[in-house]
Design a protein around this motif. Sequence first.
Motif, PDB file in Angstrom:
ATOM      1  N   ASP A 253       1.655 -40.546   7.633  1.00  0.00           N
ATOM      2  CA  ASP A 253       2.330 -39.959   8.699  1.00  0.00           C
ATOM      3  C   ASP A 253       3.444 -39.058   8.551  1.00  0.00           C
ATOM      4  N   ILE A 254       4.048 -39.306   7.533  1.00  0.00           N
ATOM      5  CA  ILE A 254       5.186 -38.071   7.309  1.00  0.00           C
ATOM      6  C   ILE A 254       4.419 -36.769   6.885  1.00  0.00           C
ATOM      7  N   ALA A 255       3.448 -36.828   6.148  1.00  0.00           N
ATOM      8  CA  ALA A 255       2.852 -35.714   5.627  1.00  0.00           C
ATOM      9  C   ALA A 255       1.938 -35.040   6.838  1.00  0.00           C
ATOM     10  N   GLU A 256       1.713 -35.846   7.718  1.00  0.00           N
ATOM     11  CA  GLU A 256       0.952 -35.151   8.974  1.00  0.00           C
ATOM     12  C   GLU A 256       1.859 -34.251   9.935  1.00  0.00           C
ATOM     13  N   GLU A 257       3.135 -34.887  10.052  1.00  0.00           N
ATOM     14  CA  GLU A 257       4.045 -34.213  10.890  1.00  0.00           C
ATOM     15  C   GLU A 257       4.725 -33.192  10.142  1.00  0.00           C
ATOM     16  N   PHE A 258       4.878 -33.142   8.743  1.00  0.00           N
ATOM     17  CA  PHE A 258       5.302 -31.968   8.021  1.00  0.00           C
ATOM     18  C   PHE A 258       4.288 -30.936   8.165  1.00  0.00           C
ATOM     19  N   VAL A 259       3.068 -31.222   7.928  1.00  0.00           N
ATOM     20  CA  VAL A 259       2.369 -30.193   8.069  1.00  0.00           C
ATOM     21  C   VAL A 259       2.046 -29.560   9.457  1.00  0.00           C
ATOM     22  N   ARG A 260       1.968 -30.427  10.357  1.00  0.00           N
ATOM     23  CA  ARG A 260       1.992 -30.028  11.990  1.00  0.00           C
ATOM     24  C   ARG A 260       3.170 -28.912  12.059  1.00  0.00           C
ATOM     25  N   GLY A 261       4.460 -29.576  11.618  1.00  0.00           N
ATOM     26  CA  GLY A 261       5.601 -28.848  11.968  1.00  0.00           C
ATOM     27  C   GLY A 261       5.571 -27.375  11.482  1.00  0.00           C
ATOM     28  N   SER A 262       5.177 -27.605   9.999  1.00  0.00           N
ATOM     29  CA  SER A 262       5.117 -26.208   9.199  1.00  0.00           C
ATOM     30  C   SER A 262       4.171 -25.114   9.730  1.00  0.00           C
ATOM     31  N   GLN A 263       2.990 -25.446  10.031  1.00  0.00           N
ATOM     32  CA  GLN A 263       1.935 -24.660  10.623  1.00  0.00           C
ATOM     33  C   GLN A 263       2.377 -24.183  12.105  1.00  0.00           C
ATOM     34  N   GLU A 264       2.912 -24.872  13.087  1.00  0.00           N
ATOM     35  CA  GLU A 264       3.403 -24.658  14.270  1.00  0.00           C
ATOM     36  C   GLU A 264       4.174 -23.230  14.126  1.00  0.00           C
ATOM     37  N   GLN A 265       5.037 -23.446  12.949  1.00  0.00           N
ATOM     38  CA  GLN A 265       6.039 -22.251  12.930  1.00  0.00           C
ATOM     39  C   GLN A 265       5.523 -21.172  11.980  1.00  0.00           C
ATOM     40  N   GLY A 266       4.189 -20.946  11.631  1.00  0.00           N
ATOM     41  CA  GLY A 266       3.416 -20.097  10.964  1.00  0.00           C
ATOM     42  C   GLY A 266       3.446 -20.494   9.248  1.00  0.00           C
ATOM     43  N   GLY A 267       3.646 -21.600   8.898  1.00  0.00           N
ATOM     44  CA  GLY A 267       3.543 -22.028   7.523  1.00  0.00           C
ATOM     45  C   GLY A 267       2.051 -22.051   6.979  1.00  0.00           C
ATOM     46  N   LEU A 268       2.050 -22.219   5.756  1.00  0.00           N
ATOM     47  CA  LEU A 268       0.601 -22.391   5.150  1.00  0.00           C
ATOM     48  C   LEU A 268       0.240 -23.625   4.654  1.00  0.00           C
ATOM     49  N   ILE A 269       1.195 -24.535   4.657  1.00  0.00           N
ATOM     50  CA  ILE A 269       0.874 -25.747   3.585  1.00  0.00           C
ATOM     51  C   ILE A 269      -0.116 -26.614   4.467  1.00  0.00           C
ATOM     52  N   THR A 270      -0.983 -27.211   3.848  1.00  0.00           N
ATOM     53  CA  THR A 270      -2.015 -27.964   4.497  1.00  0.00           C
ATOM     54  C   THR A 270      -1.851 -29.674   4.081  1.00  0.00           C
ATOM     55  N   LYS A 271      -2.383 -30.385   4.470  1.00  0.00           N
ATOM     56  CA  LYS A 271      -2.567 -31.645   4.268  1.00  0.00           C
ATOM     57  C   LYS A 271      -3.168 -31.941   2.835  1.00  0.00           C
ATOM     58  N   ASN A 272      -4.093 -31.158   2.587  1.00  0.00           N
ATOM     59  CA  ASN A 272      -4.516 -31.173   0.894  1.00  0.00           C
ATOM     60  C   ASN A 272      -3.506 -30.644  -0.064  1.00  0.00           C
ATOM     61  N   ASP A 273      -3.041 -29.868   0.280  1.00  0.00           N
ATOM     62  CA  ASP A 273      -1.757 -29.245  -0.550  1.00  0.00           C
ATOM     63  C   ASP A 273      -0.677 -30.280  -1.115  1.00  0.00           C
ATOM     64  N   LEU A 274      -0.407 -31.054   0.233  1.00  0.00           N
ATOM     65  CA  LEU A 274       0.508 -32.310  -0.125  1.00  0.00           C
ATOM     66  C   LEU A 274      -0.163 -33.389  -0.831  1.00  0.00           C
ATOM     67  N   ALA A 275      -1.328 -33.590  -0.689  1.00  0.00           N
ATOM     68  CA  ALA A 275      -2.168 -34.840  -1.032  1.00  0.00           C
ATOM     69  C   ALA A 275      -2.324 -34.772  -2.604  1.00  0.00           C
ATOM     70  N   ASN A 276      -2.583 -33.385  -2.932  1.00  0.00           N
ATOM     71  CA  ASN A 276      -3.020 -33.147  -4.253  1.00  0.00           C
ATOM     72  C   ASN A 276      -1.937 -32.859  -5.093  1.00  0.00           C
ATOM     73  N   TRP A 277      -0.437 -32.903  -4.376  1.00  0.00           N
ATOM     74  CA  TRP A 277       0.549 -32.849  -5.540  1.00  0.00           C
ATOM     75  C   TRP A 277       1.123 -33.899  -6.062  1.00  0.00           C
ATOM     76  N   LYS A 278       1.529 -33.735  -7.264  1.00  0.00           N
ATOM     77  CA  LYS A 278       2.234 -35.060  -7.919  1.00  0.00           C
ATOM     78  C   LYS A 278       3.233 -34.271  -9.067  1.00  0.00           C
ATOM     79  N   PRO A 279       4.160 -35.030  -9.121  1.00  0.00           N
ATOM     80  CA  PRO A 279       5.227 -34.619 -10.258  1.00  0.00           C
ATOM     81  C   PRO A 279       4.743 -34.664 -11.526  1.00  0.00           C
ATOM     82  N   VAL A 280       5.124 -33.889 -12.397  1.00  0.00           N
ATOM     83  CA  VAL A 280       4.819 -33.961 -14.087  1.00  0.00           C
ATOM     84  C   VAL A 280       5.829 -34.146 -15.002  1.00  0.00           C
TER      85      VAL A 280
END
Length: 652
Positions: A253-280
């Motif tokens: 749910d944190i990811a969902e709100e992050f993406v919603r708030g970003s896209q509302e303001q014109g951002g490009l980040i999607t749920k898949n962008d967050l879900a597919n990321w991990k530290p290396v």
Amino acid sequence: MKSNRFALFYMSVPLLLWCMSSLHARAQRTQKPPLHGKHWMAITGKPLAATAGAQLFQQGGNAVDAACAMLAATCTMWDVLSWGGETQALIYHPKLKKVIGISALGVAPKGATAEFFKEKGYDFPPEYGPLAAVTPGTPGGLCHMLAEYGTKSLKDVLAPAMEMAKGYPIDAQTANSIERGKDWIKQWPYSKRVFLVHEGQEREAPHAGEIFVQEDLLRTLQKMVEAEQRALAAGKNRKAAIMAAFDRFYRGDIAEEFVRGSQEQGGLITKNDLANWKPVEEEPLHITYKGVEVYKLQEWTQGPVMLQALQMLKQVDLSGMGYNSALYIHTLYQVMNLAFADRDFYYGDPHFTPRAPIEGLLSEQYAKARVATINPNRNNPTVMPGDPYPFEGKVNPYHNLLRERERLVLPTTEKKENFVPKHDAASTVVPKRKRIYERVASISVDSVYMDRLWRGTTSVEAADAEGWVVSITPSGGWLPACIAGRTGVGMSQRLQSFVLDSLLNPFNTLEPGKRPRVTLTPTLALKNGKPFLSFAVQGGDTQDQNLLQFFLNVVEFGMKPQEASEAANINSNQLWLSLGGTKITDRKPREGSLLLHKQTSKEVVERLQEMGYTIQFGERTSGPINAIYFDERHGTLWGGSSNNGEDYGIGW
């Protein structure tokens, strides 16, 4: 002949000059007292955040636990970064006796392409707002480090940050940054709600010492801790429980709100962008300088710049030149410019093809070839990238690009033209290449430029008696930050460190899923296989300039960490900026531009002017350096925390 002439020139410096300069450097009194400890050391950018690290140590945590607590606290305090930024770390593992690299840098979202930004008229991605954001890395990096190498729970480590989010007395530096950036902040509704607590008044930001509350951020941190505690209650082990918090941030749910708030303001980040990321995790790069092994993260950072510079400096007698003599300064400037010229063309995300020729870049033979090009009497205003490929037995696939860059370097008398890169444009044919290297000696080094050069972050240094050592340079999401919805999390601005045209750098051209080449550069050094120095600094493109000089102050001139952190530095402006501005003219090298400390002697200044430098003076010639030195003789820790800024350390 060039190499011999260079060496003979440097060997001719009188020994007396070195003795006087070296003794003066070693006898220097510091403005802040050195830190001493036997059990642990915690240093970072704010006193309250250092206290958070001390709390974890006092609770029996190790250096990783303390470092994560300091990281969380500095993000909550907006110490030139926030929770939506990125974290880069080096960890010394005393049981494995090795240095481990951590990349918790976000990636370009799916919709972020070079063509997208070019169509909007940008030469570089924007420096502020939702379109400047890569995916957040710090929450994931903290969870990964804590799970793999810490001993405490996420609940324990986040407790100081959560207490701060409930309300803490804000410091003047942060409060004034909010006030200065309020015109930007007013464009973003969620940022405005958090930061402008006195909206409509003459001062709309909080006052220094006022209790600053972040309810949305507190809920986000509470959600992460809830996920951990539920996993523990379900029988999961400590590591799996911490990663449950990771999953809630990046897939829940944190990811969902992050993406919603970003896209509302014109951002490009999607749920898949967050879900597919991990530290290396990665194997750090390292070289040996006078018996000291120096470790840096790979070429997605600018860290190898320092390693390249040290390989070149092996070829000259630095200590014989005299500390901060004209010859010493000239040598550092030339060597740094050669290394930065390579950085500006070759460094980029090693997980994408092509990969930089890092073996060649770090080879001693390549360093010797680069040093041989230095004129000992004159600055070279048009330093070009070298060709490291032959030094790893390969042919450079970018000869054409390098030749094109070289043809674009203009003599001073030629006509100046503005350059907008079109090299990779798919729909435009450019009949005549405009000039990428317009002469810039006439461009003043003003406060806006210097802000871009020094653009901040913080650093975190921690060590304990068991042998764990952590060096972190976290950043991103700095003020004025665009907060993503009701998460309380400021989005990163790191997308601006990509280039949009391969003529500038074919390894760092913007692509979805790619990490930008960043300035962030923690450092660990070992001696005789044991920790010797842990150090980092804030300051954008000056970071490895400052860290190189700090290291030389310790190794060549025998300074202790506090002395070395306060010592006068030089800054070269003859490099491409990594941050700030969206036009080529905002980022271009300032040929021969050199920043010196205001107390530099007249004789040194005059000699440097004769060598072709344009001199600026300042009280501040280095970002705040934080460091820990390991005194093997006495079995103790020395801490250093620069007198420039609010950085603070606690030892025991």
